[in-house]
Structures are given as structure tokens and as C-alpha cells.
Write a protein that holds these residues in place. Structure first.
Motif, mmCIF file in Angstrom:
data_model
loop_
_atom_site.group_PDB
_atom_site.id
_atom_site.type_symbol
_atom_site.label_atom_id
_atom_site.label_comp_id
_atom_site.label_asym_id
_atom_site.label_seq_id
_atom_site.Cartn_x
_atom_site.Cartn_y
_atom_site.Cartn_z
ATOM 1 N N ASN A 1 0.839 -1.207 0.000
ATOM 2 C CA ASN A 1 0.000 0.000 0.000
ATOM 3 C C ASN A 1 0.870 1.250 0.000
ATOM 4 O O ASN A 1 0.538 2.258 -0.625
ATOM 5 C CB ASN A 1 -0.932 0.010 1.207
ATOM 6 C CG ASN A 1 -1.996 -1.071 1.124
ATOM 7 O OD1 ASN A 1 -2.366 -1.498 0.024
ATOM 8 N ND2 ASN A 1 -2.485 -1.524 2.274
ATOM 9 N N THR A 2 2.016 1.172 0.696
ATOM 10 C CA THR A 2 2.918 2.328 0.749
ATOM 11 C C THR A 2 3.495 2.627 -0.627
ATOM 12 O O THR A 2 3.531 3.782 -1.060
ATOM 13 C CB THR A 2 4.072 2.058 1.737
ATOM 14 O OG1 THR A 2 3.542 1.817 3.032
ATOM 15 C CG2 THR A 2 5.027 3.247 1.794
ATOM 16 N N ARG B 1 0.826 4.204 -2.821
ATOM 17 C CA ARG B 1 0.585 5.606 -2.475
ATOM 18 C C ARG B 1 1.712 6.511 -2.928
ATOM 19 O O ARG B 1 1.487 7.601 -3.466
ATOM 20 C CB ARG B 1 0.398 5.727 -0.950
ATOM 21 C CG ARG B 1 -0.019 7.146 -0.510
ATOM 22 C CD ARG B 1 -0.162 7.273 0.991
ATOM 23 N NE ARG B 1 1.142 7.337 1.652
ATOM 24 C CZ ARG B 1 1.669 6.340 2.353
ATOM 25 N NH1 ARG B 1 1.022 5.188 2.475
ATOM 26 N NH2 ARG B 1 2.845 6.484 2.929
ATOM 27 N N GLN C 1 1.623 7.210 -6.641
ATOM 28 C CA GLN C 1 0.607 8.223 -6.969
ATOM 29 C C GLN C 1 1.080 9.619 -6.567
ATOM 30 O O GLN C 1 0.982 10.579 -7.349
ATOM 31 C CB GLN C 1 -0.704 7.878 -6.266
ATOM 32 C CG GLN C 1 -1.357 6.597 -6.782
ATOM 33 C CD GLN C 1 -2.528 6.164 -5.926
ATOM 34 O OE1 GLN C 1 -2.724 6.665 -4.799
ATOM 35 N NE2 GLN C 1 -3.317 5.210 -6.436
ATOM 36 N N GLU C 2 1.650 9.755 -5.368
ATOM 37 C CA GLU C 2 2.089 11.071 -4.878
ATOM 38 C C GLU C 2 3.219 11.642 -5.737
ATOM 39 O O GLU C 2 3.303 12.855 -5.951
ATOM 40 C CB GLU C 2 2.566 10.947 -3.424
ATOM 41 C CG GLU C 2 1.462 10.669 -2.425
ATOM 42 C CD GLU C 2 2.020 10.426 -1.029
ATOM 43 O OE1 GLU C 2 3.272 10.362 -0.904
ATOM 44 O OE2 GLU C 2 1.231 10.308 -0.070
#
Length: 475
Positions: free
Chosen positions: A450-451, A454, A457-458
Motif C-alpha cells: 500500500n505504501t 501511495r 501516486q504522490e
């Protein structure tokens, strides 16, 4: 009886050495000045086995103490310490009869081992001290430069042939001049010739001279460099490029101590010490048949290797300050100073031109930098905007360089920009290694799936190596 005496006005240095000696059960006694040590030495029933002294102290200097000690006890080993790592200190120490030269800061275990060696060997070095009366000619705190200083000091009373290896700009002629200036030939001429810079058809005449009428244009007899250097030192730079026929003549001169001028029939004798230098690997030239093996062995009596700038980055700050001071003196202006970020930036640069390039840069900065304090932004454009492939190999050095650049050009954005680039680089490399599979990339990096999703995306990395649709669904 006290085995080791320590002389240093710095209490902390005395304390460190005392503790180290105590751990080895070596008895010792400490003094805060040369005067105190001399008083004790003149009244003590037995001299110490080793004396360890700083050079620069209030009152009598360490070199003055060395001179007095050698008068009273010629065979007493003296180890000289100094925080001022320059050639003059090293040579003066060795010429004064020092057993060894120990630059500060030093490794404590190394210092103790040196003391133990001095005790065991009871060195028999002799020589008259020579106080440094001119500005240091060569500076360096790097261990590789300290080895060069030690070698020059040990060669101070020698007439031996020396071969200097080093890249262009490392200071080979400077070292050759130092070898001459600290030798018994110091009052005779020092003659230098770059054998690669003279056309081969003129080189023979340059080296050995010619008689009148030896060739067209030889209107008068001419003394060559060997004759000009009689009694002194002849420095042959870039010896590896010497033509084969002249290698043969040079070998004969070194073997027989005489030669013939071009067109001459009478032998000419010249008492010359030869110091040769090259940026090439002469062993390779010998294997390739480009350099005579017997000449190589004749020249390779004592060999000195000068380190390139990339191997002595810790010397860049002291060299920069020295060259800025020198340039300011030459131009009659106030010397400029360099900010800490700019110094760190310079320490990470490759400097392929070595010390010569650094000296030229300092002269440029003295003329062109607008303020008295030099910042990263004041460096020449080609040094500020280096392509990525020229960044230092050590990634921390590269990070430091980029941080200094952004601090100078984009204050307020440094942390965010570098952090994002750091994370982007790690994720990009991991995804490349796994063929774009995010779960495997997360495992490689040691973070959760999940990290990594994320972060991708960031950081705007959604288009990097699109993974299979099934993995996208599970990520």
C-alpha cells in the motif's frame, strides 16, 4: 625510569597519549613546554627512550627542542607531531634527525605502534635542523601526501635518482624542486626540461648541447641541459615520451657520467642528479617495447607516487585558502574566503586537472567572484552545471553537492525536492528490477504494497512500467 616523554602545550593531546601508553604499560612523563622538557633532560640521571613533541608551541618550538635534544643525546629517537601538515615541517623534522613525523589528528593506535617501534629500534638518524623560513611549498593533510613528505625528508641527504609518477597537474615539478632544495645540491642549478614538449629532432641538442657547425643553423657552440645542471639537479619531465634513440644516450650518461655534444668528439663530464617524472605507467611502456627496460631500472631507484586530487579531497580546503591568498597577493587585493557550502561543493568535484586546475580556479575566483565570500553560485558555470554522469561515485557526496547547489539557488525547496527525488529514484530502480511488479518492488525496498502504491501516486509515477492488470487490481 620514564620511557617516553610527551611535550605538547595542548593538555588534551598529552592526556590522550598518556592514556594510550598506560594501556600498553609504557611509562611516561609529560611537559607543557619545550623549556620544561629541556630542564628535566639536563638534570635527569637517565634520558627517556623516546621523546614525542609538538612542533608549534609557545616559547621554544618543537624543532628547537629537537636540535637541543640531538646535541645532548644524538641517538634519542624523537617523534615530531604537528597539526600544520606542510612539507617544510616534515623536511625540517627529518633534517633535524627526527625518528618520524606524525601529523595531527592521528590514530592513537598508530601513534603507540610508532612509539613502540622507536623504543625497539633506537633510531640512529642524524642531521642538522633547518627551520622553515619560507612559505610552505607543498601542502597536504591526506595520508598519501604525508607519505610524500616523509619520502622527501628521508631523501634530504641523498643523491639518488628519483622517478616521480603522477597525473598531469599533481605537482611533479614542485616535488622535484623540493627534492633539490632539500638536498646537498641545493646551491647548484636546478634545470627542468619537458621532453614531450620539444620536437624530437631538437631534443638531443637541448639535452647534450652541440658544437659549432654540427648542423645547419649551429653558428656557435651550445651547452646542453646536462652541462647547465652540472653539480645540481636535472629534472626530466614526461620521460615516458622520450624517443628510443635518446633513451639509449640517456642510459649511457647515467651509466658513464659523460656524454658527447652533437657534432662533438670530446667527452663532456657532468655531475648531475637526475629526477625523472611521467604520467604514464613505465612498466606498460616497457612491455610494449616503447621504453628501454634497462633505462627504466636505472631511473627507478627511488619512486614517488603523487596522488591525484580525487584521492586527497580532504586537502581541498587548505589548498583553496592557500591559492586564494597567493592570488590575492599577486594581484594586490584582499584575499577572498569560501563559504562552507562552497567548500563542500568543491570537495565533491572530480578535478581531473588536479592541483593545477584548483589553483587556476582560485585565480579565476579572485578576479571574477563579485563578493568577498565565495558561494556555490560564484563558481564557473561549467562547475555548477555538471552533467549527472560526472557526479561523484559516492552517492552521499553527490547528495551533498546537489544539496549545496539547491541551497544556493532554490532556498526553501531543498528538503522537499531532494526527498521526492530520493524516493522516486528508489522506487524506479526497484520497479525496473522487478519488471514493474509493485508487490515484488515493495518487498525489495522493505516497505508495504500500500505504501509503494501511495508513493507512486504522490510522486506522479503512474506511467512507469505499467504492471499487469491483475497486479493493478490487487495493489
Amino acid at each position: 625510569m620514564n620511557t617516553v616523554w610527551i611535550v605538547d602545550d595542548d593538555r588534551s593531546i598529552r592526556w590522550v597519549i598518556e592514556k594510550a601508553l598506560s594501556r600498553e604499560n609504557i611509562s611516561h612523563r609529560s611537559f607543557a613546554s619545550a623549556g620544561e622538557a629541556l630542564t628535566a633532560l639536563e638534570t635527569a640521571p637517565h634520558p627517556p627512550k623516546v621523546l614525542v613533541s609538538d612542533i608549534r608551541m609557545p616559547g621554544e618550538s618543537g624543532l628547537g627542542l629537537l636540535q637541543r635534544v640531538k646535541t645532548l643525546h644524538p641517538h634519542l629517537p624523537v617523534i615530531i607531531m604537528t597539526a600544520y601538515s606542510d612539507l617544510e615541517s616534515a623536511v625540517s623534522a627529518f633534517q633535524g634527525g627526527a625518528f618520524e613525523y606524525l601529523p595531527k589528528p592521528f590514530d592513537v593506535d598508530q601513534a603507540v605502534a610508532l612509539v613502540q617501534r622507536a623504543i625497539a629500534q633506537n633510531a640512529h638518524q642524524q642531521g642538522a635542523p633547518e627551520e622553515a623560513t619560507v612559505a610552505p611549498e607543498i601542502l597536504g593533510q591526506a595520508p598519501s601526501m604525508q607519505e610524500v613528505f616523509r619520502a622527501i625528508g628521508r631523501l634530504a641527504q641523498s643523491h639518488a635518482t628519483v622517478l616521480i609518477n603522477g597525473e598531469s597537474g599533481t605537482g611533479k615539478e614542485l616535488v622535484a624542486r623540493a627534492l633539490h632544495r632539500h638536498s646537498p645540491r641545493r646551491d647548484a642549478p636546478f634545470i627542468a626540461i619537458n621532453t614531450a614538449a620539444i620536437p624530437r629532432d631538437l631534443l638531443e641538442s637541448e639535452l647534450f648541447g652541440h658544437e659549432r657547425g654540427a648542423f645547419t643553423g649551429a653558428a656557435a657552440q651550445r651547452r646542453g641541459r646536462f652541462e647547465q645542471a652540472d653539480g645540481g639537479t636535472l629534472f626530466l619531465d614526461e620521460i615516458g615520451d622520450m624517443p628510443a634513440e635518446l633513451q639509449t644516450r640517456l642510459l649511457r650518461v647515467l651509466s658513464d657520467n659523460h656524454f658527447y655534444r652533437v657534432g662533438g668528439h670530446q667527452p663532456v663530464r657532468a655531475n648531475v642528479r637526475v629526477i625523472a617524472a611521467t604520467h604514464q605507467h613505465l612498466e606498460d611502456r616497457v612491455r610494449q617495447g616503447l621504453f628501454r627496460e634497462d633505462l627504466f631500472h636505472r631511473l627507478n631507484v627511488i619512486r614517488l607516487r603523487l596522488p591525484p586530487m580525487r584521492e586527497r579531497r580532504e586537502d581541498i580546503p587548505i589548498l583553496v585558502r592557500h591559492f586564494l591568498q597567493k592570488s590575492a597577493q599577486d594581484l594586490g587585493v584582499e584575499p577572498k574566503r569560501v563559504s562552507e557550502p562552497a567548500l563542500k561543493y568543491l570537495q565533491a568535484l572530480p578535478f581531473p586537472g588536479n592541483v593545477r586546475q584548483l589553483e587556476n580556479l582560485c585565480h579565476w575566483l579572485t578576479v571574477m567572484a563579485p563578493g568577498q565570500t565565495i558561494e556555490v553560485a560564484d563558481l564557473p558555470p561549467e562547475m555548477r552545471d555538471r552533467p549527472e554522469r560526472e557526479m561523484p561515485v559516492a552517492w552521499v557526496d553527490g547528495l551533498a553537492v546537489e544539496a549545496d547547489r539547491l541551497i544556493a539557488t532554490s532556498p526553501g525547496e531543498v528538503f522537499d525536492r531532494l526527498t521526492r527525488e530520493f524516493e522516486r529514484t528508489l522506487i524506479r530502480r526497484a520497479l525496473t528490477a522487478t519488471g514493474g511488479r509493485r508487490i515484488d518492488a515493495a518487498l525489495l525496498l522493505g516497505i508495504g504494497r500500500n505504501t509503494i502504491t501511495r508513493k507512486i501516486q504522490e510522486l506522479g509515477m503512474e506511467d512507469h512500467r505499467h504492471p499487469p492488470a491483475s497486479e493493478n487490481a490487487s495493489s
